[in-house]
Design an enzyme around this catalytic site. Structure first.
Site, PDB file in Angstrom:
ATOM      1  N   HIS A  69       0.873  -1.176   0.000  1.00 22.21           N
ATOM      2  CA  HIS A  69       0.000   0.000   0.000  1.00 22.21           C
ATOM      3  C   HIS A  69       0.912   1.229   0.000  1.00 22.21           C
ATOM      4  CE1 HIS A  69      -2.872   2.913   1.704  1.00 22.21           C
ATOM      5  NE2 HIS A  69      -3.846   2.064   1.477  1.00 22.21           N
TER       6      HIS A  69
ATOM      7  N   ASP B   2       2.621  -4.741   8.121  1.00 25.29           N
ATOM      8  CA  ASP B   2       1.446  -3.885   7.994  1.00 25.29           C
ATOM      9  C   ASP B   2       0.223  -4.799   8.130  1.00 25.29           C
ATOM     10  OD1 ASP B   2      -0.765  -2.529   7.069  1.00 25.29           O
ATOM     11  OD2 ASP B   2       0.150  -1.828   5.217  1.00 25.29           O
TER      12      ASP B   2
ATOM     13  N   GLN C 167      -4.953  -5.169   6.977  1.00 22.26           N
ATOM     14  CA  GLN C 167      -5.968  -6.070   6.414  1.00 22.26           C
ATOM     15  C   GLN C 167      -6.082  -7.393   7.168  1.00 22.26           C
ATOM     16  OE1 GLN C 167      -8.111  -5.135   4.264  1.00 22.26           O
ATOM     17  NE2 GLN C 167      -7.148  -3.226   3.615  1.00 22.26           N
TER      18      GLN C 167
ATOM     19  N   LYS D  80     -10.727  -0.286  10.258  1.00 30.08           N
ATOM     20  CA  LYS D  80     -10.867  -1.562   9.534  1.00 30.08           C
ATOM     21  C   LYS D  80     -11.243  -2.711  10.469  1.00 30.08           C
ATOM     22  CE  LYS D  80      -7.808  -0.675   5.560  1.00 30.08           C
ATOM     23  NZ  LYS D  80      -8.040   0.723   5.420  1.00 30.08           N
TER      24      LYS D  80
ATOM     25  N   CYS E 157      -4.662   2.522  -3.810  1.00 31.56           N
ATOM     26  CA  CYS E 157      -3.451   2.942  -3.079  1.00 31.56           C
ATOM     27  C   CYS E 157      -2.308   1.946  -3.273  1.00 31.56           C
ATOM     28  CB  CYS E 157      -3.724   3.137  -1.595  1.00 31.56           C
ATOM     29  SG  CYS E 157      -4.849   4.470  -1.245  1.00 31.56           S
TER      30      CYS E 157
END
Lengths: 147, 409
Positions: free
Chosen positions: B122, B199, B202, B225, B367
């Site tokens: 991203h 990261d 998600q 999220k 992104c």
């Protein structure tokens, strides 16, 4: 569900290819892109002083961007830079306006009336104008240098 | 017993109210999940009974707010299965967290040091490191991507060198849905003396994370999220590392002693939380994680796996112009499906799907422009699921896509 912006007229304009070309003799050119969606348009214009004699473009974009490019190229012939600026400004203003009146859009651009309620799509309609504006600005800057 | 999406959806006012207005199928959860009423109520309760700045005042409200705020930190630590809540740094989101880490850790980098990320990232895990590259003369290098949308970890041995200071990669791709197998990556990274950052934007929504098992050094995620509020995120780091990193941002709350010539800073996490933190959002995040932890996680994962497979199968059979990105059908992936359609623009698909079918999707670069360059695409369209989605949403998506292909032909 919101107002349908993909009406027949827009779809029809998006498929027009009359001015998708490269000009043999052009005085100015520029490319504009939208980093969010990847749309990109390159324009070339043949000029006579500050009058646009012809415009051609290459576009990779959505239906709105393609339709707007086709309308602009069709209507640009014979326009002065200042006339084009007025149309650009009026179109921008009409898209942002909350007025429920298609007549607030410049002539030839009323098909984009339903786009006004889709703020994130305004840039799709305006991208061809960004490219033309950039081409004219760069042309003006270069002619000033020559003087 | 099958996972009951009705019970989940009933807990969300927004889903109930939109459902009454007509067709509404929210499939943009990878961008932002909806927030259950209990989370909103927790924030309202905080702001109407305990609102005060934290760690400053000695009055009753300040004490109550501080206790709630630090309690929220403990909740996050439990969600991540870590024992020490001092390792939990509140940020305003994953992007802010990566920036804080890059700018703080970056102060320790020397010219020609290397940062290894991947082409799958991203933008929020590319740009901060590029800024450090420009500022300090370090070099950002990239792990390549495999054709099925995974980070090519076979190249890790070659690309992680003694000069590599950090390997910062996604734990799960927001575009391809591929989940990174970090076990070997952690081993190789640590053998070369570098740090591993994941990261988790998600992956965190999928239920509690076994961080000790991942062997990472830093992990980040966002509140919006994980069914929580916006403006809140988490940067987790190993305490022994955080203690050595100088802060890049200064201000109140993070100092030990302030002089005109020199100041000293508190230990982690406070040294990385300059200024008034997002207190109400932290309360909301904790409520969201507690709510999520109460769900039938195994049932939810199986439910999402089944719906994801339905989307992939449905799209595959719809039109041969459709190209699904990411791991092949049947492989493990996040509950999201990105795809391209030859000759069609993602924004056109998204607009028609919204306007005619009430299906909310995401389209464009998502992104992740370098990944789309790898795929030679000008964008893609993504359907992403959460536990409140059901078969009707998938039906609406597939029927809508069929209609979309006719209209935009």
């Amino acid at each position: 569900m919101s107002e349908n912006i993909y009406h027949d007229q827009i779809i029809e304009w998006s498929k027009r290819t009359d001015h998708i070309a490269s000009l043999k003799n052009f005085h100015c050119k520029a490319t504009a892109s939208n980093p969010l969606c990847g749309d990109r348009i390159s324009v070339e214009m043949e000029l006579n002083g500050d009058v646009i004699k012809s415009m051609a473009y290459q576009v990779k974009g959505c239906v709105l961007c393609k339709a707007s490019s086709a309308v602009l190229a069709e209507r640009a012939r014979g326009l002065r830079f200042d006339d084009l600026n007025v149309i650009y400004s009026e179109l921008d203003k009409a898209l942002k306006s909350s007025a429920d009146n298609p007549d607030s859009f410049p002539e030839g651009y009323r098909l984009f009336f339903p786009v006004r309620s889709h703020k994130s799509r305004h840039s799709c309609v305006l991208l061809p104008f960004n490219a033309v504006d950039k081409a004219i600005s760069e042309y003006r800057a270069s002619t000033l240098k020559e003087i | 017993m099958a996972f009951d999406t009705k019970i989940s959806a009933d807990e969300f006012s927004i889903l109930r109210s939109f459902g009454k207005k007509g067709a509404f199928h929210y499939l943009d959860n990878a961008a932002m999940a909806q927030t259950p009423d209990c989370v909103i109520n927790a924030m309202v309760e905080h702001d109407t009974t305990r609102r005060s700045n934290v760690k400053r005042g000695v009055h009753s409200l300040a004490e109550a707010a501080t206790a709630a705020f630090e309690g929220a930190r403990d909740t996050v630590a439990r969600y991540l299965c870590v024992k020490d809540s001092d390792e939990i740094i509140f940020t305003s989101g994953t992007t802010a967290g990566i920036n804080i880490l890059a700018h703080s850790l970056g102060l320790m980098f020397e010219r020609n040091d290397e940062i290894l990320i991947s082409q799958l990232e991203h933008h929020s895990n590319i740009i901060p490191w590029q800024i450090i590259q420009q500022r300090q003369g370090v070099r950002v290098r990239y792990l390549p991507v495999t054709s099925d949308g995974r980070i090519n970890l076979e190249r890790a041995e070659d690309l992680i060198k003694s000069r590599t200071k950090i390997v910062a990669v996604t734990h799960g791709s927001n575009v391809t849905g591929a989940i990174t197998d970090v076990r070997n990556l952690a081993r190789i990274t640590h053998e070369k003396g570098a740090f591993l950052m994941l990261d988790g934007a998600q992956t965190a929504p999928g239920g509690p994370i076994d961080l000790p098992g991942l062997k990472a050094d830093f992990y980040l995620f966002s509140g919006h999220k994980v069914f929580g509020p916006t403006g809140i995120g988490i940067l987790w780091g190993r305490k022994e590392i955080l203690e050595k990193i100088p802060p890049a941002l200064g201000g109140g709350e993070m100092i030990q002693d302030v002089g005109l010539e020199k100041s000293t800073f508190l230990g982690p996490p406070h040294r990385f939380e300059a200024g008034t933190p997002p207190v109400t959002q932290a309360i909301g995040l904790a409520a969201a994680l507690e709510w999520l932890s109460r769900q039938d996680i195994t049932g939810m994962r199986n439910h999402l796996k089944r719906l994801t497979l339905r989307i992939m199968e449905g799209l595959s059979g719809l039109d041969n112009r459709i190209n699904i990105l990411g791991p092949e059908q049947g492989s493990e992936r996040l509950p999201l499906v990105s795809f391209s359609v030859d000759g069609l623009h993602p924004h056109d698909i998204c607009q028609v799907m919204n306007d005619r079918h009430g299906v909310a999707l995401r389209g464009g670069f998502q992104c992740a422009q370098p990944l789309h360059v790898f795929y030679k695409l000008d964008g893609s369209t993504r359907a992403s699921l959460a536990m409140y989605n059901n078969d009707k949403d998938v039906d609406a998506f597939l029927n809508g896509m069929e209609d979309c292909l006719k209209i935009l032909r």
